[in-house]
Motif scaffolding. Structure first.
Motif, mmCIF file in Angstrom:
data_model
loop_
_atom_site.group_PDB
_atom_site.id
_atom_site.type_symbol
_atom_site.label_atom_id
_atom_site.label_comp_id
_atom_site.label_asym_id
_atom_site.label_seq_id
_atom_site.Cartn_x
_atom_site.Cartn_y
_atom_site.Cartn_z
ATOM 1 N N ASP A 1 0.822 -1.209 0.000
ATOM 2 C CA ASP A 1 0.000 0.000 0.000
ATOM 3 C C ASP A 1 0.861 1.266 0.000
ATOM 4 N N TYR A 2 1.980 1.206 0.691
ATOM 5 C CA TYR A 2 2.862 2.369 0.770
ATOM 6 C C TYR A 2 3.684 2.560 -0.503
ATOM 7 N N SER A 3 3.838 1.536 -1.308
ATOM 8 C CA SER A 3 4.657 1.645 -2.512
ATOM 9 C C SER A 3 3.882 2.142 -3.728
ATOM 10 N N LYS A 4 2.557 2.248 -3.609
ATOM 11 C CA LYS A 4 1.739 2.741 -4.716
ATOM 12 C C LYS A 4 1.779 4.265 -4.748
ATOM 13 N N PRO A 5 1.976 4.844 -5.937
ATOM 14 C CA PRO A 5 1.987 6.304 -6.013
ATOM 15 C C PRO A 5 0.613 6.880 -5.681
ATOM 16 N N SER A 6 0.632 8.020 -5.048
ATOM 17 C CA SER A 6 -0.614 8.674 -4.676
ATOM 18 C C SER A 6 -0.693 10.035 -5.366
ATOM 19 N N HIS A 7 -1.842 10.335 -5.959
ATOM 20 C CA HIS A 7 -2.059 11.630 -6.583
ATOM 21 C C HIS A 7 -2.849 12.541 -5.652
ATOM 22 N N GLU A 8 -3.025 12.082 -4.421
ATOM 23 C CA GLU A 8 -3.778 12.857 -3.444
ATOM 24 C C GLU A 8 -3.064 14.182 -3.194
ATOM 25 N N GLY A 9 -3.800 15.260 -3.230
ATOM 26 C CA GLY A 9 -3.229 16.569 -2.987
ATOM 27 C C GLY A 9 -2.685 17.247 -4.237
ATOM 28 N N TYR A 10 -2.684 16.546 -5.384
ATOM 29 C CA TYR A 10 -2.192 17.157 -6.618
ATOM 30 C C TYR A 10 -3.199 18.177 -7.117
ATOM 31 N N LYS A 11 -2.699 19.315 -7.512
ATOM 32 C CA LYS A 11 -3.553 20.340 -8.087
ATOM 33 C C LYS A 11 -2.840 20.946 -9.279
ATOM 34 N N ASN A 12 -3.563 21.239 -10.320
ATOM 35 C CA ASN A 12 -2.975 21.855 -11.494
ATOM 36 C C ASN A 12 -3.129 23.355 -11.367
ATOM 37 N N THR A 13 -2.011 24.072 -11.334
ATOM 38 C CA THR A 13 -2.054 25.520 -11.169
ATOM 39 C C THR A 13 -2.438 26.231 -12.460
ATOM 40 N N ILE A 14 -2.298 25.548 -13.595
ATOM 41 C CA ILE A 14 -2.633 26.144 -14.885
ATOM 42 C C ILE A 14 -3.984 25.613 -15.337
ATOM 43 N N GLU A 15 -4.924 26.530 -15.522
ATOM 44 C CA GLU A 15 -6.259 26.151 -15.976
ATOM 45 C C GLU A 15 -6.365 26.401 -17.471
ATOM 46 N N LEU A 16 -6.578 25.337 -18.225
ATOM 47 C CA LEU A 16 -6.650 25.443 -19.677
ATOM 48 C C LEU A 16 -8.033 25.888 -20.121
ATOM 49 N N PRO A 17 -8.094 26.786 -21.116
ATOM 50 C CA PRO A 17 -9.404 27.172 -21.647
ATOM 51 C C PRO A 17 -10.041 26.005 -22.381
ATOM 52 N N ILE A 18 -11.344 25.975 -22.370
ATOM 53 C CA ILE A 18 -12.057 24.910 -23.062
ATOM 54 C C ILE A 18 -12.165 25.295 -24.521
ATOM 55 N N GLY A 19 -11.776 24.362 -25.392
ATOM 56 C CA GLY A 19 -11.821 24.633 -26.823
ATOM 57 C C GLY A 19 -12.479 23.498 -27.570
ATOM 58 N N LEU B 1 5.978 26.923 -9.443
ATOM 59 C CA LEU B 1 4.690 26.747 -10.111
ATOM 60 C C LEU B 1 3.770 25.835 -9.309
ATOM 61 N N GLU B 2 4.319 24.774 -8.754
ATOM 62 C CA GLU B 2 3.521 23.825 -7.992
ATOM 63 C C GLU B 2 3.009 24.401 -6.675
ATOM 64 N N CYS B 3 3.634 25.462 -6.183
ATOM 65 C CA CYS B 3 3.207 26.081 -4.925
ATOM 66 C C CYS B 3 2.065 27.078 -5.108
ATOM 67 N N LEU B 4 1.761 27.443 -6.340
ATOM 68 C CA LEU B 4 0.683 28.382 -6.592
ATOM 69 C C LEU B 4 -0.676 27.723 -6.360
ATOM 70 N N PRO B 5 -1.691 28.517 -6.054
ATOM 71 C CA PRO B 5 -3.032 27.953 -5.858
ATOM 72 C C PRO B 5 -3.556 27.299 -7.150
ATOM 73 N N ALA B 6 -4.366 26.283 -6.994
ATOM 74 C CA ALA B 6 -4.943 25.579 -8.143
ATOM 75 C C ALA B 6 -5.736 26.534 -9.019
ATOM 76 N N GLY B 7 -5.507 26.449 -10.325
ATOM 77 C CA GLY B 7 -6.231 27.255 -11.290
ATOM 78 C C GLY B 7 -5.867 28.721 -11.303
ATOM 79 N N SER B 8 -4.720 29.103 -10.697
ATOM 80 C CA SER B 8 -4.372 30.516 -10.590
ATOM 81 C C SER B 8 -3.807 31.106 -11.880
ATOM 82 N N ILE B 9 -3.345 30.283 -12.792
ATOM 83 C CA ILE B 9 -2.834 30.774 -14.073
ATOM 84 C C ILE B 9 -3.857 30.415 -15.150
#
Length: 109
Positions: A12-30, A99-107
């Motif tokens: 269980d400890y060896s599996k990667p976790s994406h918990e807490g990941y946030k993308n600081t760059i919000e892409l426009p919908i196209g 970049l990773e320290c910025l709030p989610a969706g801030s760019i």
């Protein structure tokens, strides 16, 4: 009542976790989304990487980055999306950590 601290195995400890990941760059919908290719990412990484060193000029990095991405000859709708999508790959080490320290969706632009 549920167990608040379930027993976890070593596996269980060896599996990667994406918990807490946030993308600081919000892409426009196209409507016309161009897929991001590996060779395009490598082009940006090799052509204009920014490390946030004292000897580097962030404004020059932006100019070089825009010149490189704009050379991909995308239509106007996809150009901004591609710029946003590729920008994170131009940042290395300390700049990438910033970049990773910025709030989610801030760019957004």
């Amino acid at each position: 009542m549920g167990d608040e601290n379930p027993i976890r195995t070593l596996g269980d400890y060896s599996k990667p976790s994406h918990e807490g990941y946030k993308n600081t760059i919000e892409l426009p919908i196209g409507n016309n989304v161009v897929p991001l290719r590996f060779d395009t990412i490598r082009l940006v990484q090799n052509g204009c990487s920014f490390y946030r060193l004292l000897s580097e000029d962030p404004n020059q990095h932006i100019k070089d980055f825009l010149k490189l991405v704009d050379s991909l000859d995308l239509d106007d709708e996809n150009k901004e999306r591609m710029r946003l999508h590729l920008f994170q790959f131009s940042l290395r080490e300390h700049a990438s950590n910033w970049l990773e320290c910025l709030p989610a969706g801030s760019i957004t632009t």
